[in-house]
Write a protein that holds these residues in place. Structure first.
Motif, PDB file in Angstrom:
ATOM      1  N   VAL A 194       0.821  -1.208   0.000  1.00 17.02           N
ATOM      2  CA  VAL A 194       0.000   0.000   0.000  1.00 17.02           C
ATOM      3  C   VAL A 194       0.859   1.264   0.000  1.00 17.02           C
ATOM      4  O   VAL A 194       0.655   2.169  -0.801  1.00 17.02           O
ATOM      5  CB  VAL A 194      -0.978   0.000   1.199  1.00 17.02           C
ATOM      6  N   THR A 195       1.847   1.316   0.896  1.00 14.55           N
ATOM      7  CA  THR A 195       2.646   2.547   1.045  1.00 14.55           C
ATOM      8  C   THR A 195       4.006   2.485   0.368  1.00 14.55           C
ATOM      9  O   THR A 195       4.648   3.505   0.172  1.00 14.55           O
ATOM     10  CB  THR A 195       2.885   2.852   2.529  1.00 14.55           C
ATOM     11  N   GLY A 196       4.488   1.281   0.073  1.00 12.51           N
ATOM     12  CA  GLY A 196       5.825   1.129  -0.489  1.00 12.51           C
ATOM     13  C   GLY A 196       6.925   1.119   0.557  1.00 12.51           C
ATOM     14  O   GLY A 196       8.107   1.015   0.226  1.00 12.51           O
ATOM     15  N   GLN A 244       0.304  -9.355  12.551  1.00 14.69           N
ATOM     16  CA  GLN A 244       1.036  -8.175  12.116  1.00 14.69           C
ATOM     17  C   GLN A 244       2.530  -8.393  12.264  1.00 14.69           C
ATOM     18  O   GLN A 244       2.972  -9.270  13.000  1.00 14.69           O
ATOM     19  CB  GLN A 244       0.626  -6.952  12.938  1.00 14.69           C
ATOM     20  N   ALA A 245       3.291  -7.550  11.564  1.00 14.96           N
ATOM     21  CA  ALA A 245       4.748  -7.637  11.625  1.00 14.96           C
ATOM     22  C   ALA A 245       5.334  -6.241  11.777  1.00 14.96           C
ATOM     23  O   ALA A 245       4.783  -5.267  11.270  1.00 14.96           O
ATOM     24  CB  ALA A 245       5.285  -8.285  10.357  1.00 14.96           C
ATOM     25  N   VAL A 246       6.466  -6.175  12.474  1.00 16.49           N
ATOM     26  CA  VAL A 246       7.236  -4.931  12.557  1.00 16.49           C
ATOM     27  C   VAL A 246       8.247  -4.960  11.427  1.00 16.49           C
ATOM     28  O   VAL A 246       9.010  -5.914  11.294  1.00 16.49           O
ATOM     29  CB  VAL A 246       7.973  -4.798  13.904  1.00 16.49           C
ATOM     30  N   GLY A 251      10.759   0.945  13.648  1.00 21.56           N
ATOM     31  CA  GLY A 251      10.005   0.043  12.795  1.00 21.56           C
ATOM     32  C   GLY A 251       8.540   0.430  12.822  1.00 21.56           C
ATOM     33  O   GLY A 251       8.095   1.183  13.698  1.00 21.56           O
ATOM     34  N   ARG A 252       7.789  -0.070  11.864  1.00 19.85           N
ATOM     35  CA  ARG A 252       6.352   0.208  11.790  1.00 19.85           C
ATOM     36  C   ARG A 252       5.601  -1.107  11.680  1.00 19.85           C
ATOM     37  O   ARG A 252       6.085  -2.065  11.098  1.00 19.85           O
ATOM     38  CB  ARG A 252       6.044   1.087  10.578  1.00 19.85           C
ATOM     39  N   TRP A 253       4.386  -1.129  12.242  1.00 21.49           N
ATOM     40  CA  TRP A 253       3.545  -2.318  12.219  1.00 21.49           C
ATOM     41  C   TRP A 253       2.716  -2.349  10.942  1.00 21.49           C
ATOM     42  O   TRP A 253       2.139  -1.337  10.537  1.00 21.49           O
ATOM     43  CB  TRP A 253       2.595  -2.322  13.404  1.00 21.49           C
ATOM     44  N   PHE A 254       2.639  -3.534  10.321  1.00 16.29           N
ATOM     45  CA  PHE A 254       1.810  -3.740   9.134  1.00 16.29           C
ATOM     46  C   PHE A 254       1.111  -5.084   9.249  1.00 16.29           C
ATOM     47  O   PHE A 254       1.669  -6.043   9.801  1.00 16.29           O
ATOM     48  CB  PHE A 254       2.671  -3.764   7.856  1.00 16.29           C
ATOM     49  N   ARG A 286      -0.432  -7.383   3.852  1.00 21.55           N
ATOM     50  CA  ARG A 286       0.015  -6.256   3.018  1.00 21.55           C
ATOM     51  C   ARG A 286       1.479  -6.360   2.629  1.00 21.55           C
ATOM     52  O   ARG A 286       1.964  -5.547   1.845  1.00 21.55           O
ATOM     53  CB  ARG A 286      -0.187  -4.939   3.778  1.00 21.55           C
ATOM     54  N   LEU A 287       2.205  -7.334   3.166  1.00 23.28           N
ATOM     55  CA  LEU A 287       3.648  -7.417   2.935  1.00 23.28           C
ATOM     56  C   LEU A 287       4.008  -8.457   1.893  1.00 23.28           C
ATOM     57  O   LEU A 287       3.411  -9.534   1.838  1.00 23.28           O
ATOM     58  CB  LEU A 287       4.367  -7.750   4.247  1.00 23.28           C
ATOM     59  N   VAL A 288       5.008  -8.112   1.081  1.00 24.56           N
ATOM     60  CA  VAL A 288       5.586  -9.065   0.131  1.00 24.56           C
ATOM     61  C   VAL A 288       7.088  -9.093   0.369  1.00 24.56           C
ATOM     62  O   VAL A 288       7.704  -8.076   0.671  1.00 24.56           O
ATOM     63  CB  VAL A 288       5.285  -8.687  -1.342  1.00 24.56           C
TER      64      VAL A 288
END
Length: 93
Positions: free
Chosen positions: A16-18, A35-37, A53-56, A60-62
């Motif tokens: 989503v955000t890159g 979720q992951a950091v 770090g940020r939580w996602f 949403r992660l690849v």
């Protein structure tokens, strides 16, 4: 659960955000959200500052890259707890 651990230690991108960085922690909450950091790389101009770090959501992660940046620990045989107690006996009261 094992499928979620496959991203641990890999570089990943939020679709989503890159936002990109290394997946350093994965969390399973009571409501089913996984979720992951993701911690971004160090800024070469400011090497002493470690970015947050940020939580996602894991969905949403690849993965970016073919290999983890470091091996993940063997969570079955992590020393500590009973192997290295804080006290040789129970504290007295």
């Amino acid at each position: 659960m094992e499928q979620h651990f496959k991203l641990l230690g890999f570089k990943a991108r939020d679709v989503v955000t890159g936002f990109e960085g290394v997946v350093e922690s994965i969390s399973f909450d009571l409501y089913g959200c996984v979720q992951a950091v993701v911690r971004p790389p160090l800024d070469k101009a400011k090497p002493a500052e470690v970015p947050d770090g940020r939580w996602f959501d894991l969905k949403r992660l690849v993965a970016v890259g073919e290999q983890a940046v470091m091996p993940i620990p063997d969570f079955v045989n992590v020393p500590g707890g009973t192997e290295k107690p804080a006290f040789s006996s129970l504290p007295s009261r």
